[in-house]
Design a protein around this motif. Structure first.
Motif, PDB file in Angstrom:
ATOM      1  N   LEU A 174      67.310 -66.879  68.052  1.00 10.81           N
ATOM      2  CA  LEU A 174      66.345 -66.978  68.745  1.00 10.81           C
ATOM      3  C   LEU A 174      66.219 -68.415  69.035  1.00 10.81           C
ATOM      4  O   LEU A 174      66.198 -69.197  67.875  1.00 10.81           O
ATOM      5  CB  LEU A 174      64.781 -67.175  67.757  1.00 10.81           C
ATOM      6  N   TYR A 175      66.334 -68.702  69.694  1.00 11.47           N
ATOM      7  CA  TYR A 175      66.800 -69.504  70.401  1.00 11.47           C
ATOM      8  C   TYR A 175      65.064 -70.984  71.272  1.00 11.47           C
ATOM      9  O   TYR A 175      64.908 -69.615  71.977  1.00 11.47           O
ATOM     10  CB  TYR A 175      66.999 -70.343  71.700  1.00 11.47           C
ATOM     11  N   ILE A 176      65.125 -72.013  70.112  1.00 15.68           N
ATOM     12  CA  ILE A 176      62.952 -72.154  71.174  1.00 15.68           C
ATOM     13  C   ILE A 176      63.490 -73.509  71.228  1.00 15.68           C
ATOM     14  O   ILE A 176      64.379 -74.743  70.695  1.00 15.68           O
ATOM     15  CB  ILE A 176      62.334 -71.908  68.977  1.00 15.68           C
ATOM     16  N   PHE A 177      62.876 -73.602  72.828  1.00 16.36           N
ATOM     17  CA  PHE A 177      63.168 -74.502  73.556  1.00 16.36           C
ATOM     18  C   PHE A 177      61.682 -75.638  73.785  1.00 16.36           C
ATOM     19  O   PHE A 177      61.063 -74.748  74.132  1.00 16.36           O
ATOM     20  CB  PHE A 177      63.267 -74.634  74.766  1.00 16.36           C
ATOM     21  N   GLY A 178      61.836 -76.061  72.415  1.00 15.16           N
ATOM     22  CA  GLY A 178      60.315 -77.528  72.450  1.00 15.16           C
ATOM     23  C   GLY A 178      60.519 -77.165  70.434  1.00 15.16           C
ATOM     24  O   GLY A 178      60.431 -76.604  69.834  1.00 15.16           O
ATOM     25  N   ALA A 179      59.140 -78.486  70.300  1.00 18.95           N
ATOM     26  CA  ALA A 179      59.711 -78.824  69.446  1.00 18.95           C
ATOM     27  C   ALA A 179      57.810 -79.227  68.774  1.00 18.95           C
ATOM     28  O   ALA A 179      57.795 -80.074  67.775  1.00 18.95           O
ATOM     29  CB  ALA A 179      60.666 -80.307  69.170  1.00 18.95           C
ATOM     30  N   GLU A 180      56.879 -78.792  69.879  1.00 24.62           N
ATOM     31  CA  GLU A 180      55.940 -78.745  68.783  1.00 24.62           C
ATOM     32  C   GLU A 180      55.606 -77.949  67.875  1.00 24.62           C
ATOM     33  O   GLU A 180      56.342 -77.087  67.184  1.00 24.62           O
ATOM     34  CB  GLU A 180      54.766 -78.631  69.920  1.00 24.62           C
ATOM     35  N   HIS A 181      53.297 -78.105  67.211  1.00 27.28           N
ATOM     36  CA  HIS A 181      53.282 -76.998  66.387  1.00 27.28           C
ATOM     37  C   HIS A 181      53.496 -75.638  66.184  1.00 27.28           C
ATOM     38  O   HIS A 181      54.034 -74.983  65.813  1.00 27.28           O
ATOM     39  CB  HIS A 181      51.966 -77.527  66.230  1.00 27.28           C
ATOM     40  N   ASP A 182      53.975 -75.239  67.747  1.00 25.76           N
ATOM     41  CA  ASP A 182      53.345 -73.727  68.048  1.00 25.76           C
ATOM     42  C   ASP A 182      54.737 -73.634  67.683  1.00 25.76           C
ATOM     43  O   ASP A 182      55.233 -72.479  67.082  1.00 25.76           O
ATOM     44  CB  ASP A 182      52.693 -73.330  69.187  1.00 25.76           C
ATOM     45  N   ALA A 183      56.351 -74.070  67.529  1.00 26.56           N
ATOM     46  CA  ALA A 183      57.322 -73.956  67.738  1.00 26.56           C
ATOM     47  C   ALA A 183      57.643 -73.596  66.305  1.00 26.56           C
ATOM     48  O   ALA A 183      58.245 -73.194  65.870  1.00 26.56           O
ATOM     49  CB  ALA A 183      58.217 -74.661  68.617  1.00 26.56           C
ATOM     50  N   VAL A 199      66.870 -74.812  67.194  1.00 28.89           N
ATOM     51  CA  VAL A 199      65.717 -75.331  67.903  1.00 28.89           C
ATOM     52  C   VAL A 199      65.622 -76.493  68.819  1.00 28.89           C
ATOM     53  O   VAL A 199      66.641 -77.046  68.095  1.00 28.89           O
ATOM     54  CB  VAL A 199      64.733 -76.051  66.668  1.00 28.89           C
ATOM     55  N   VAL A 200      65.533 -76.045  70.350  1.00 24.29           N
ATOM     56  CA  VAL A 200      65.718 -76.827  71.251  1.00 24.29           C
ATOM     57  C   VAL A 200      65.772 -78.073  71.077  1.00 24.29           C
ATOM     58  O   VAL A 200      63.753 -77.836  72.355  1.00 24.29           O
ATOM     59  CB  VAL A 200      66.839 -75.938  72.263  1.00 24.29           C
ATOM     60  N   ALA A 201      65.074 -79.342  70.948  1.00 23.40           N
ATOM     61  CA  ALA A 201      63.792 -80.293  71.058  1.00 23.40           C
ATOM     62  C   ALA A 201      64.863 -81.085  72.527  1.00 23.40           C
ATOM     63  O   ALA A 201      66.051 -81.455  72.141  1.00 23.40           O
ATOM     64  CB  ALA A 201      63.892 -81.124  70.053  1.00 23.40           C
TER      65      ALA A 201
END
Length: 338
Positions: A174-183, A199-201
């Motif tokens: 899983l690639y997650i683009f974003g680094a907020e709390h929901d990520a 995680v991609v920030a």
């Protein structure tokens, strides 16, 4: 399934370094229906520790008892477990229990196979009749080479045995683009599924991988230098930056990929605005790319918190990957899982 076999291999390596003997347990055949299907496997150590599971917990104690003779004799055995009589299931499972010891060469080859994201296979050879046998067991095939779990298993003498063969795809990622709390919540939940999380920030973020307990890595490439080569059919992508501009720039960077799933966080109106901006930047972008975007990401389960939204998104990813329409199990006919 790949993450389960990975866990077993990692555990076995640790046990061997500690000098612990182990047996490898596989469900190789099923008559009727059961909690889990052939291909489920577990490890049991000589002092009763075990990793993995063949059921919800009702079969394991019997398997541990049956494994004692394998520890003593060094010979593999076939047993059956009739769920119709003992646990209320409708099936009779056939189980292979075998001694296991793997070489350092295997562990290196296995790690390399996972890193290059190539599939591999495993074969379990057995007899239908219950009993102890001198030449049954399992082999793992990596890059055309056979690795027997038990060194005494002669893989050249397999004329009369039955075979259960299983192919393991690359680890789902899983690639997650974003680094907020929901990520963070999505990362943790995906880790529980055994997925490899990246995680991609954006470069202006000040987060580290420690902020995401479920992630295997965090990268912060510029929008023009995002490497998409590792994003394949065993990959889900979720954009959750909470920024229109960042989502558009990430979509532009991803325009040539075809993963298993692309999810976009936010409302329908937000999705339409982002796609409109995307088309303004690149009018000739493929409609196939746009059509594969699931936005708003997730299944309607009434999710409110970040953790619940993560469950909703993961459920949608699973339904897409497994090609299943979301349905209450009480409405489903036949087998409820798989």
């Amino acid at each position: 399934m790949t993450h389960e076999i990975k866990l077993l291999v990692e555990t076995l390596k640790t046990w061997q370094q500690l000098g612990k003997k182990a047996v490898f347990v596989s469900v190789v055949d099923l008559e009727g229906s059961s909690y889990r299907r052939p291909g489920v496997r577990m490890l049991i150590s000589e002092n009763g520790e075990y990793v993995g599971a063949l059921s919800g917990g009702c079969v394991e104690s019997e398997i541990e008892r049956q494994a004692q003779s394998v520890f003593k004799s060094g010979k593999a055995k076939v047993i059956t477990y009739d769920g119709r009589l003992r646990i209320g299931c409708e099936g009779n499972i056939r189980i292979l229990i075998e001694p296991v010891f793997l070489s350092e060469e295997f562990f290196v080859a296995f790690d390399q196979q996972l890193k290059i994201r190539k599939s591999f296979s495993m074969e379990s050879w057995f007899y239908r009749e219950v009993g102890e046998y001198s030449n049954i067991g399992s082999i793992v095939l990596l890059k055309g080479k056979k690795y027997a779990l038990n060194s005494s298993f002669n893989t050249d003498d397999l004329e009369n045995q039955l075979c259960f063969s299983q192919t393991f795809e690359p680890l789902f990622q899983l690639y997650i683009f974003g680094a907020e709390h929901d990520a963070v919540q999505l990362s943790q939940a995906a880790k529980l599924l055994g997925w490899q999380v990246v995680v991609v920030a954006s470069p202006d973020e000040s987060k580290s991988c420690d902020y995401f307990p479920g992630a295997s890595s965090l990268i912060s490439p510029s929008f023009d230098n995002i490497d998409t080569s590792a994003i394949d059919k065993q990959t889900a992508v979720v954009l959750m930056t909470h920024s229109f501009n960042k989502d558009v720039q990430y979509l532009l960077a991803l325009k040539d990929i075809h993963p298993a799933y692309i999810g976009l966080l936010g409302s329908v109106n937000r999705r339409e605005r982002i796609i409109s901006m995307l088309l303004d930047y690149m009018p000739d972008i493929s409609t196939d790319f746009i059509d594969q975007i699931y936005g708003p990401a997730g299944i309607n389960v009434g999710a409110e918190s970040a953790a619940e939204i993560a469950v909703s998104i993961l459920a949608e990813i699973l339904s897409v990957v497994r090609n299943q329409a979301p349905l209450s199990l009480r409405e489903k006919l036949g087998s409820i899982h798989g």
